[in-house]
Design a protein around this motif. Sequence first.
Motif, short mmCIF file in Angstrom:
data_model
loop_
_atom_site.label_atom_id
_atom_site.label_comp_id
_atom_site.label_asym_id
_atom_site.label_seq_id
_atom_site.Cartn_x
_atom_site.Cartn_y
_atom_site.Cartn_z
N LEU A 154 0.83 -1.20 0.00
CA LEU A 154 0.00 0.00 0.00
C LEU A 154 0.87 1.26 0.00
O LEU A 154 0.60 2.21 -0.73
CB LEU A 154 -0.94 0.01 1.20
N ILE A 155 1.92 1.26 0.80
CA ILE A 155 2.78 2.44 0.90
C ILE A 155 3.46 2.73 -0.44
O ILE A 155 3.54 3.88 -0.87
CB ILE A 155 3.80 2.27 2.04
N VAL A 156 3.91 1.69 -1.12
CA VAL A 156 4.54 1.87 -2.43
C VAL A 156 3.53 2.48 -3.40
O VAL A 156 3.83 3.45 -4.11
CB VAL A 156 5.09 0.53 -2.97
N MET A 157 2.32 1.93 -3.43
CA MET A 157 1.27 2.45 -4.32
C MET A 157 0.93 3.89 -3.97
O MET A 157 0.81 4.75 -4.84
CB MET A 157 0.00 1.60 -4.23
N LEU A 158 0.74 4.14 -2.68
CA LEU A 158 0.32 5.47 -2.23
C LEU A 158 1.39 6.51 -2.52
O LEU A 158 1.08 7.63 -2.94
CB LEU A 158 0.01 5.42 -0.73
N THR A 159 2.65 6.15 -2.32
CA THR A 159 3.75 7.07 -2.59
C THR A 159 3.75 7.50 -4.06
O THR A 159 3.86 8.69 -4.38
CB THR A 159 5.09 6.42 -2.20
#
Length: 198
Positions: free
Chosen positions: A166-171
């Motif tokens: 999720l963090i990779v996508m959100l970034t």
Amino acid sequence: MSNVPLELSLNERAGLPADLRYLVEKYPREVWQEHQNLGEMARFWLQRHDMFRELSVALRTSVSDYREGKLDLESFARFFAPRLRFFLQQLHGHHQIEDMHYFPIFMEAEKRLKKGFDILENDHEVIHEALERNHATARSFLQALHENSSRRRFAADECAKENDDLIVMLTRHLADEEDLIVPVILDRGEDALGLNQG
């Protein structure tokens, strides 16, 4: 589902394609904070994005600290559960406001960026699915805290993986969204775009 080409999907792209970068090249990030057209709405919106980035890091760190034995069960659960709930709720609401209110304004103002807003709307669908998976694995993880150590370890690994994804996508999404929207605001001004109307 989506008319966004695979190479422009959230998990594939490394940034916005060249044909959507003409305004961010005119208004690069270095000039944003001092630009006269960066008004209160844009500053608040960028602060929300920063909050999501900070919460992402805090959640990731707490899972890592628990897995490495730096946080005990109770401390971890007390920290993680309310922050994850807040993060998921706030991000979902933020995307709804963007999809229903802001994106139509920006698409109308700069029609050449329509493809970019299609990409961002598709991102929101992908992120929503990731939020659902995060919620499910986090719930399983919190339930597993009172089970045996191998079950806890497996649940922690699953939760960490979903959180990292999720963090990779959100970034990627937040950066692309800012690169698309902030230059439109700087080019036109918030009042001209109708962003400051009650």
